[in-house]
Write a protein that holds these residues in place. Sequence first.
Motif, short mmCIF file in Angstrom:
data_model
loop_
_atom_site.label_atom_id
_atom_site.label_comp_id
_atom_site.label_asym_id
_atom_site.label_seq_id
_atom_site.Cartn_x
_atom_site.Cartn_y
_atom_site.Cartn_z
N ILE A 48 0.84 -1.20 0.00
CA ILE A 48 0.00 0.00 0.00
C ILE A 48 0.87 1.25 0.00
N TRP A 49 1.95 1.23 0.77
CA TRP A 49 2.86 2.38 0.85
C TRP A 49 3.52 2.63 -0.51
N ILE A 50 3.94 1.55 -1.18
CA ILE A 50 4.55 1.68 -2.52
C ILE A 50 3.53 2.22 -3.51
N LEU A 51 2.31 1.71 -3.46
CA LEU A 51 1.25 2.19 -4.34
C LEU A 51 0.98 3.68 -4.09
N CYS A 52 0.96 4.09 -2.84
CA CYS A 52 0.74 5.50 -2.51
C CYS A 52 1.86 6.37 -3.08
N SER A 53 3.10 5.90 -3.00
CA SER A 53 4.20 6.71 -3.53
C SER A 53 4.12 6.82 -5.05
N ILE A 54 3.71 5.75 -5.73
CA ILE A 54 3.57 5.81 -7.19
C ILE A 54 2.43 6.74 -7.59
N VAL A 55 1.31 6.64 -6.88
CA VAL A 55 0.17 7.52 -7.17
C VAL A 55 0.54 8.98 -6.90
N THR A 56 1.28 9.23 -5.85
CA THR A 56 1.73 10.58 -5.54
C THR A 56 2.59 11.13 -6.67
N ALA A 57 3.52 10.32 -7.18
CA ALA A 57 4.40 10.75 -8.27
C ALA A 57 3.61 11.04 -9.53
N VAL A 58 2.63 10.21 -9.84
CA VAL A 58 1.84 10.41 -11.05
C VAL A 58 0.99 11.66 -10.94
N VAL A 59 0.34 11.85 -9.80
CA VAL A 59 -0.50 13.04 -9.60
C VAL A 59 0.36 14.30 -9.69
N ALA A 60 1.51 14.30 -9.06
CA ALA A 60 2.38 15.47 -9.10
C ALA A 60 2.90 15.73 -10.50
N ALA A 61 3.24 14.68 -11.24
CA ALA A 61 3.73 14.86 -12.61
C ALA A 61 2.64 15.45 -13.51
N LEU A 62 1.41 15.03 -13.31
CA LEU A 62 0.31 15.58 -14.09
C LEU A 62 0.07 17.05 -13.78
N ARG A 63 0.43 17.46 -12.57
CA ARG A 63 0.25 18.85 -12.17
C ARG A 63 1.50 19.69 -12.41
N GLY A 64 2.53 19.10 -13.01
CA GLY A 64 3.72 19.85 -13.38
C GLY A 64 4.88 19.70 -12.43
N GLY A 65 4.80 18.84 -11.44
CA GLY A 65 5.87 18.66 -10.48
C GLY A 65 6.89 17.64 -10.96
N HIS A 66 8.00 17.56 -10.26
CA HIS A 66 9.06 16.61 -10.59
C HIS A 66 8.68 15.25 -10.01
N SER A 67 8.52 14.26 -10.88
CA SER A 67 7.96 12.98 -10.45
C SER A 67 8.87 12.21 -9.49
N LEU A 68 10.19 12.25 -9.70
CA LEU A 68 11.08 11.52 -8.80
C LEU A 68 11.06 12.12 -7.40
N ARG A 69 11.06 13.43 -7.33
CA ARG A 69 11.00 14.10 -6.03
C ARG A 69 9.71 13.73 -5.30
N TRP A 70 8.61 13.71 -6.04
CA TRP A 70 7.33 13.39 -5.42
C TRP A 70 7.20 11.91 -5.11
N LEU A 71 7.91 11.06 -5.85
CA LEU A 71 7.94 9.64 -5.51
C LEU A 71 8.58 9.46 -4.14
N LEU A 72 9.68 10.18 -3.90
CA LEU A 72 10.34 10.11 -2.60
C LEU A 72 9.46 10.69 -1.49
N ILE A 73 8.78 11.78 -1.79
CA ILE A 73 7.86 12.37 -0.81
C ILE A 73 6.75 11.37 -0.50
N GLY A 74 6.24 10.69 -1.54
CA GLY A 74 5.21 9.68 -1.33
C GLY A 74 5.71 8.51 -0.50
N CYS A 75 7.00 8.15 -0.68
CA CYS A 75 7.57 7.07 0.13
C CYS A 75 7.62 7.46 1.60
N VAL A 76 7.91 8.72 1.86
CA VAL A 76 8.03 9.18 3.24
C VAL A 76 6.65 9.40 3.87
N LEU A 77 5.75 10.03 3.13
CA LEU A 77 4.46 10.41 3.70
C LEU A 77 3.35 9.38 3.50
#
Length: 85
Positions: A5-34
């Motif tokens: 579930i945590w891994i899925l959340c980090s992937i979803v976070t990266a995809v959502v952020a990338a669609l909104r213009g954010g850096h996907s790798l940075r948000w993947l790491l943020i998703g892993c932490v949060l």
Amino acid sequence: MIVEIWILCSIVTAVVAALRGGHSLRWLLIGCVLGPVGIIVALLMPSLKSEDRAAAAEQNDNAENDARPLLEDEAHTVSAKQGDD
């Protein structure tokens, strides 16, 4: 189960952020932490994509101009190594 579930959340976070213009790798790491909170944060962040094409082109030009000195000339780099003179 929790790890998946945590891994899925980090992937979803990266995809959502990338669609909104954010850096996907940075948000993947943020998703892993949060975890699930990362998805909420990514959804609440303001979109970095501009609706105005002229403003988006200007931002792209500014980014290219900022990176140009780094790309054009490698001769002006500074090394920490002590060389034989």
